[in-house]
Write a protein that holds these residues in place. Structure first.
Motif, mmCIF file in Angstrom:
data_model
loop_
_atom_site.group_PDB
_atom_site.id
_atom_site.type_symbol
_atom_site.label_atom_id
_atom_site.label_comp_id
_atom_site.label_asym_id
_atom_site.label_seq_id
_atom_site.Cartn_x
_atom_site.Cartn_y
_atom_site.Cartn_z
ATOM 1 N N LEU A 29 46.119 88.843 89.715
ATOM 2 C CA LEU A 29 45.744 90.007 89.304
ATOM 3 C C LEU A 29 44.437 90.609 89.684
ATOM 4 O O LEU A 29 43.664 90.664 89.321
ATOM 5 C CB LEU A 29 45.506 90.191 87.797
ATOM 6 C CG LEU A 29 46.888 89.687 86.868
ATOM 7 C CD1 LEU A 29 46.374 89.633 85.566
ATOM 8 C CD2 LEU A 29 47.733 91.078 86.897
ATOM 9 N N ASP A 30 44.637 90.731 91.345
ATOM 10 C CA ASP A 30 43.455 91.300 91.861
ATOM 11 C C ASP A 30 44.055 92.689 92.538
ATOM 12 O O ASP A 30 45.157 93.146 92.217
ATOM 13 C CB ASP A 30 42.817 90.300 92.837
ATOM 14 C CG ASP A 30 43.911 89.982 94.002
ATOM 15 O OD1 ASP A 30 44.989 90.586 94.147
ATOM 16 O OD2 ASP A 30 43.608 88.729 94.451
ATOM 17 N N ASP A 31 43.386 93.090 93.731
ATOM 18 C CA ASP A 31 43.548 94.401 94.294
ATOM 19 C C ASP A 31 45.144 94.313 95.085
ATOM 20 O O ASP A 31 45.851 95.193 95.279
ATOM 21 C CB ASP A 31 42.630 94.701 95.461
ATOM 22 C CG ASP A 31 41.319 95.118 94.815
ATOM 23 O OD1 ASP A 31 41.352 95.458 93.668
ATOM 24 O OD2 ASP A 31 40.227 95.147 95.410
ATOM 25 N N GLN A 62 51.925 97.229 82.162
ATOM 26 C CA GLN A 62 50.988 98.012 81.542
ATOM 27 C C GLN A 62 50.695 97.967 79.859
ATOM 28 O O GLN A 62 49.552 97.800 79.482
ATOM 29 C CB GLN A 62 50.894 99.435 81.799
ATOM 30 C CG GLN A 62 50.773 99.694 83.151
ATOM 31 C CD GLN A 62 50.949 101.251 83.709
ATOM 32 O OE1 GLN A 62 50.399 101.712 84.645
ATOM 33 N NE2 GLN A 62 51.532 102.037 82.909
ATOM 34 N N ILE A 65 49.712 93.784 79.984
ATOM 35 C CA ILE A 65 48.384 93.550 80.531
ATOM 36 C C ILE A 65 47.593 94.727 80.758
ATOM 37 O O ILE A 65 47.804 95.422 81.643
ATOM 38 C CB ILE A 65 48.791 92.990 81.966
ATOM 39 C CG1 ILE A 65 49.558 91.521 81.968
ATOM 40 C CG2 ILE A 65 47.384 92.176 82.584
ATOM 41 C CD1 ILE A 65 50.121 91.175 83.003
ATOM 42 N N PRO A 66 47.040 95.406 79.653
ATOM 43 C CA PRO A 66 46.529 96.522 79.835
ATOM 44 C C PRO A 66 45.621 96.684 81.048
ATOM 45 O O PRO A 66 45.236 97.751 81.299
ATOM 46 C CB PRO A 66 45.767 96.604 78.382
ATOM 47 C CG PRO A 66 46.352 95.599 77.407
ATOM 48 C CD PRO A 66 46.830 94.433 78.227
ATOM 49 N N LYS A 67 44.817 95.733 81.507
ATOM 50 C CA LYS A 67 43.856 95.902 82.514
ATOM 51 C C LYS A 67 44.683 96.362 83.818
ATOM 52 O O LYS A 67 43.827 96.705 84.881
ATOM 53 C CB LYS A 67 43.202 94.518 82.641
ATOM 54 C CG LYS A 67 43.576 93.538 83.248
ATOM 55 C CD LYS A 67 42.877 92.223 83.705
ATOM 56 C CE LYS A 67 43.428 91.248 84.240
ATOM 57 N NZ LYS A 67 42.396 90.012 84.375
ATOM 58 N N VAL A 68 46.002 96.341 84.053
ATOM 59 C CA VAL A 68 46.506 96.832 85.133
ATOM 60 C C VAL A 68 46.725 98.344 85.026
ATOM 61 O O VAL A 68 47.104 98.795 86.047
ATOM 62 C CB VAL A 68 47.747 96.042 85.377
ATOM 63 C CG1 VAL A 68 47.543 94.526 85.795
ATOM 64 C CG2 VAL A 68 48.822 96.177 84.636
ATOM 65 N N THR A 69 46.662 98.918 83.745
ATOM 66 C CA THR A 69 46.747 99.991 83.758
ATOM 67 C C THR A 69 45.713 101.053 84.464
ATOM 68 O O THR A 69 44.561 100.801 84.912
ATOM 69 C CB THR A 69 46.597 100.661 82.271
ATOM 70 O OG1 THR A 69 47.293 99.813 81.574
ATOM 71 C CG2 THR A 69 46.738 102.310 82.156
ATOM 72 N N LYS A 71 46.041 100.875 87.859
ATOM 73 C CA LYS A 71 45.751 99.874 89.230
ATOM 74 C C LYS A 71 47.323 99.859 89.673
ATOM 75 O O LYS A 71 47.145 98.961 90.693
ATOM 76 C CB LYS A 71 44.977 98.556 88.653
ATOM 77 C CG LYS A 71 43.799 98.790 88.362
ATOM 78 C CD LYS A 71 43.018 97.590 87.956
ATOM 79 C CE LYS A 71 41.662 97.754 87.498
ATOM 80 N NZ LYS A 71 40.980 96.620 87.128
#
Length: 151
Positions: A29-31, A62, A65-69, A71
């Motif tokens: 889960l990075d760039d 999304q 894993i809300p933190k990928v919203t 991205k």
């Protein structure tokens, strides 16, 4: 969220995980995650899968894993391109022989209103909603013809 949407999301994630396992992919889960998902969207497209699978998997990620919203811009862009190139699936229209058969069956069962609906809908290319909401007073009957007015 409805139960049916949640089931689609779970199914989409399961398919993604199966793809990753089969191709020995570890998606951190990075760039690079967005490009990894873009590869998966391209895979779905190349395999002829429905574009809804792509929408479901990105929306599911999304959701779970809300933190990928926000991205997954590349992945959503690929999906948008796919949607532009692939027309939506539509129901195949009835052929004249099928409509006549259905109308004939309705007439033989003395369901004359259903018979008229089949013939009218086919002849005037009416959508189901237009056809079923057509009030009787919008139909003027003559001796050998009828006039239909739409408001």
């Amino acid at each position: 969220m409805s139960e049916s949407v949640l089931k689609r999301y779970v199914s989409a994630i399961a398919l993604l995980q199966a793809y990753w396992r089969a191709h020995d992919i570890d998606a951190p889960l990075d760039d690079s995650f967005d490009f990894c998902m873009g590869d998966y969207i391209e895979h779905l497209y190349a395999e002829g899968e429905p574009k809804g699978y792509g929408t479901d998997v990105l929306a599911a990620l999304q959701y779970f894993i809300p933190k990928v919203t926000g991205k997954l811009k590349y992945s959503w862009k690929l999906l948008g391109i796919w949607k532009r190139f692939e027309p939506p699936n539509r129901a195949t229209p009835f052929t004249p022989i099928v409509v006549l058969g259905l109308a004939g069956l309705a007439a033989s069962l003395k369901q004359y209103d259903v018979c008229a609906i089949f013939l009218l809908g086919f002849d005037r290319f009416l959508r189901t909603g237009e056809l079923l909401s057509l009030p009787v007073f919008n139909i003027q009957f003559g001796t050998s013809k009828a006039v239909i007015t739409f408001a």
